[in-house]
Design a protein around this motif. Sequence first.
Motif, PDB file in Angstrom:
ATOM      1  N   GLY A  51      -3.996  -2.991  -9.768  1.00  0.00           N
ATOM      2  CA  GLY A  51      -5.329  -3.523 -10.227  1.00  0.00           C
ATOM      3  C   GLY A  51      -5.882  -4.281  -8.958  1.00  0.00           C
ATOM      4  O   GLY A  51      -6.820  -5.207  -9.041  1.00  0.00           O
ATOM      5  N   ALA A  91      -4.438   1.237  -6.129  1.00  0.00           N
ATOM      6  CA  ALA A  91      -5.244   0.224  -6.688  1.00  0.00           C
ATOM      7  C   ALA A  91      -5.176   0.365  -8.334  1.00  0.00           C
ATOM      8  O   ALA A  91      -5.322  -0.543  -8.765  1.00  0.00           O
ATOM      9  CB  ALA A  91      -6.686   0.774  -6.139  1.00  0.00           C
ATOM     10  N   VAL A  92      -4.994   1.600  -8.758  1.00  0.00           N
ATOM     11  CA  VAL A  92      -5.012   1.975 -10.124  1.00  0.00           C
ATOM     12  C   VAL A  92      -3.680   1.390 -10.780  1.00  0.00           C
ATOM     13  O   VAL A  92      -3.707   0.794 -11.959  1.00  0.00           O
ATOM     14  CB  VAL A  92      -5.055   3.365 -10.605  1.00  0.00           C
ATOM     15  CG1 VAL A  92      -4.749   3.539 -11.947  1.00  0.00           C
ATOM     16  CG2 VAL A  92      -6.610   3.771 -10.217  1.00  0.00           C
ATOM     17  N   THR A 143       0.589  -0.989  -0.143  1.00  0.00           N
ATOM     18  CA  THR A 143       0.026  -0.224   0.013  1.00  0.00           C
ATOM     19  C   THR A 143       0.844   1.304   0.222  1.00  0.00           C
ATOM     20  O   THR A 143       0.324   2.278  -0.112  1.00  0.00           O
ATOM     21  CB  THR A 143      -0.876  -0.029   1.095  1.00  0.00           C
ATOM     22  OG1 THR A 143      -0.113   0.050   2.404  1.00  0.00           O
ATOM     23  CG2 THR A 143      -1.920  -1.194   1.366  1.00  0.00           C
ATOM     24  N   ARG A 156      -7.264   0.470   4.195  1.00  0.00           N
ATOM     25  CA  ARG A 156      -7.940   0.707   2.896  1.00  0.00           C
ATOM     26  C   ARG A 156      -6.838   1.116   1.828  1.00  0.00           C
ATOM     27  O   ARG A 156      -5.669   1.521   2.407  1.00  0.00           O
ATOM     28  CB  ARG A 156      -8.827   1.823   2.866  1.00  0.00           C
ATOM     29  CG  ARG A 156     -10.063   1.934   3.197  1.00  0.00           C
ATOM     30  CD  ARG A 156     -10.930   3.430   3.182  1.00  0.00           C
ATOM     31  NE  ARG A 156     -11.194   3.440   1.749  1.00  0.00           N
ATOM     32  CZ  ARG A 156     -12.177   2.804   0.877  1.00  0.00           C
ATOM     33  NH1 ARG A 156     -13.115   1.819   1.503  1.00  0.00           N
ATOM     34  NH2 ARG A 156     -12.533   3.330  -0.297  1.00  0.00           N
ATOM     35  N   ILE A 157      -6.775   0.410   0.686  1.00  0.00           N
ATOM     36  CA  ILE A 157      -5.662   0.643  -0.260  1.00  0.00           C
ATOM     37  C   ILE A 157      -5.983   1.958  -1.042  1.00  0.00           C
ATOM     38  O   ILE A 157      -6.820   2.384  -1.451  1.00  0.00           O
ATOM     39  CB  ILE A 157      -5.817  -0.573  -1.347  1.00  0.00           C
ATOM     40  CG1 ILE A 157      -5.646  -1.800  -0.978  1.00  0.00           C
ATOM     41  CG2 ILE A 157      -4.806  -0.309  -2.682  1.00  0.00           C
ATOM     42  CD1 ILE A 157      -6.029  -3.069  -1.675  1.00  0.00           C
ATOM     43  N   SER A 187      -7.854  -4.249  -5.600  1.00  0.00           N
ATOM     44  CA  SER A 187      -8.944  -3.370  -4.826  1.00  0.00           C
ATOM     45  C   SER A 187      -9.052  -3.813  -3.660  1.00  0.00           C
ATOM     46  O   SER A 187      -8.799  -5.050  -3.176  1.00  0.00           O
ATOM     47  CB  SER A 187     -10.142  -3.127  -5.880  1.00  0.00           C
ATOM     48  OG  SER A 187     -10.742  -4.397  -5.812  1.00  0.00           O
ATOM     49  N   ASP A 188      -9.747  -2.933  -2.611  1.00  0.00           N
ATOM     50  CA  ASP A 188     -10.105  -3.437  -1.421  1.00  0.00           C
ATOM     51  C   ASP A 188     -11.315  -4.666  -1.510  1.00  0.00           C
ATOM     52  O   ASP A 188     -11.240  -5.774  -0.629  1.00  0.00           O
ATOM     53  CB  ASP A 188     -11.119  -2.287  -0.696  1.00  0.00           C
ATOM     54  CG  ASP A 188     -10.022  -1.276  -0.536  1.00  0.00           C
ATOM     55  OD1 ASP A 188      -9.022  -1.290  -0.349  1.00  0.00           O
ATOM     56  OD2 ASP A 188     -10.814   0.050  -0.362  1.00  0.00           O
ATOM     57  N   THR A 203      -0.104  -6.311   0.141  1.00  0.00           N
ATOM     58  CA  THR A 203      -1.295  -6.783  -0.418  1.00  0.00           C
ATOM     59  C   THR A 203      -1.202  -7.827  -1.089  1.00  0.00           C
ATOM     60  O   THR A 203      -2.105  -8.648  -1.493  1.00  0.00           O
ATOM     61  CB  THR A 203      -2.046  -5.375  -1.325  1.00  0.00           C
ATOM     62  OG1 THR A 203      -0.863  -5.367  -2.125  1.00  0.00           O
ATOM     63  CG2 THR A 203      -2.125  -4.242  -0.458  1.00  0.00           C
ATOM     64  N   PRO A 247      -6.174   4.869  -3.774  1.00  0.00           N
ATOM     65  CA  PRO A 247      -6.775   4.908  -4.960  1.00  0.00           C
ATOM     66  C   PRO A 247      -5.816   4.637  -5.927  1.00  0.00           C
ATOM     67  O   PRO A 247      -5.622   3.956  -7.109  1.00  0.00           O
ATOM     68  CB  PRO A 247      -7.582   5.970  -5.210  1.00  0.00           C
ATOM     69  CG  PRO A 247      -7.987   6.502  -3.514  1.00  0.00           C
ATOM     70  CD  PRO A 247      -6.854   5.818  -2.857  1.00  0.00           C
TER      71      PRO A 247
END
Length: 606
Positions: free
Chosen positions: A97, A93-94, A51, A87-88, A99-100, A62, A90
Amino acid sequence: MSSTLVRAAREELRRKALERRVSRWETQRSFDELGRPLRDLTFCVVDLETTGGSAEGGSMITEIGAVKVRGGEILGEFQTLVNPATRIPPFIAVLTGISDAMVADAPGIESALPAFLEFARGCVLVAHNAPFDVGFLRFFAEKQGRPWPAFEVVDTAKLARRVITRDDAPNCKLSSLAVAFGATTTPNHRALSDARATVDVLHGLMERLGNLGVHTLEELQTFSSRVSAAQRKKRHLAETLPHAPGVYLFRDDRSRVLYVGTSKDLRTRVRSYFTASETRSRMGEMVGLATTVTGIECATALEASVRELRLIAEHKPRYNRRSRFPEKVHFVKLTREPWPRLSLVKRVLDDDADYLGPFSSKKVAEKALQALHDTFPIRQCSERLGRTPTKSPCVLAEMGRCLSPCDGSVDETTYAALVAQLRDTLRQRPDEVVDAINRRMTALAEEERFEEAGVHRDRLAAFVRAAARTQRLSALTRCPEVVAARREDDGRWAVHVVRRGRLAAAGVIPAGADAHDYVASLRASAETVPAAPGPVPAASAEETELVLRWLESPGIRLVDVDGEWTCPIGGASRHLALHDAVNESRKTLVPFDERRTLPTVHQPAR
């Protein structure tokens, strides 16, 4: 067949089998000597997604992906998402790839890490930018109170920076290297895909390094582009050396000694000349010329250091910078004649004179000589004077800086008393010189003539150091023999026989041996050292000082002393602390509140 013949045949078979085993043992080199071939090792190539960039700063893992490979063959793969319990971000995550929602049902690091460690057990860890990935894994292992396995680590990013040029790839990013080596998997910021791509990069790097003579893990870990291929290829020169203290000599194709060094472990030290740990350019040049390395095993570290000094003095190797010319020294001599004087000489004679030194620098010797002349007004002329000289006085006599025996201004008894005082200063008490020059410096400082005071300070320091050195060296060289022992780190006793300041024998008492018998045998086989004049007649000053440092080290036990090993209580050594402190302070002295640099002045073109 009779039983006797049967027994004989069996004995012959056992003997031949034993000979074959011994032969194999003698010819087979140890793993330490050979290194571990890369083709025989199992590598675990690992990649993490996280993260953020810092585990200490709160970032979490993650995803863990890993590929186990040996000899170019994939043995297994490991992949798991990890619930970060947070929470990861944003943008992460982008990028990845992940996501939570994807990690919601994934195991936490408490379960994922033990599973990965089990998968990687016994492997060499590989990662691209290994400090990042391994750092995260170690952090969470410590957080869980889990002992970290003693993994050896290979960093493909570090290796690539040593091998890849801009013609191969624009940079050493994993994506760029994957293209350069034609990886079958494109890295996409998912752990397993990136690990697969790193496997291909690792194999590509190994192939290229193999062409450069890198075939073992040890060679891979120490490889550097600063070490030439020719230099690496000479690593076999260390293979015959023992893991023991001693001296090593690099020689060229004409058997000329290029360099002499010493080490507690000859083989390990000589190996380092062919690896990244050796960064001195002149040593690379020396190794390029070397064709053989000779090792001389020594019983103790002191013996190795002494042998090194003697070999450097004997061969004067071009790549050794120190100790090559111990004969280039100077002494201050107080002559024995009707009207004695001080002079600067290059060697000690058996003439009953007194000597101060040795000095490795003529300039420093002249400073010490001037300190004595500033204190004792003996003659400075170099002519020989009879008992009733009839010459004209010199300028120094007119200035009151010489008693002027040349024109009969002083009688022989008065002059002899002054010389006796000077001789006592050289041999035992330097207080006359110290007090006289201190008074002169104080007077000059009061008149703010600091530069002149500094000249006298340097003269005094040169004299005090020389007097302390002479008294310490002379004290040991006067002793026909000193035998001392010290228990070393391995529990054994190292014994040295010192004769007239020279190391005559060295040994280590074997386990279970009678100490008295061993010492007696060592003394009987020790080098014979005849008496000679001067403070260091039987050895160089460096050698005697090495011996002195060992004799004065903690834990020394004097076994026997032939003669009196004593230094004068009022000797020069008690003044050393002050002068050494002043010398150290001058090295770091800042004359202003802040250091300033002069502006560059550009001269107009003519």
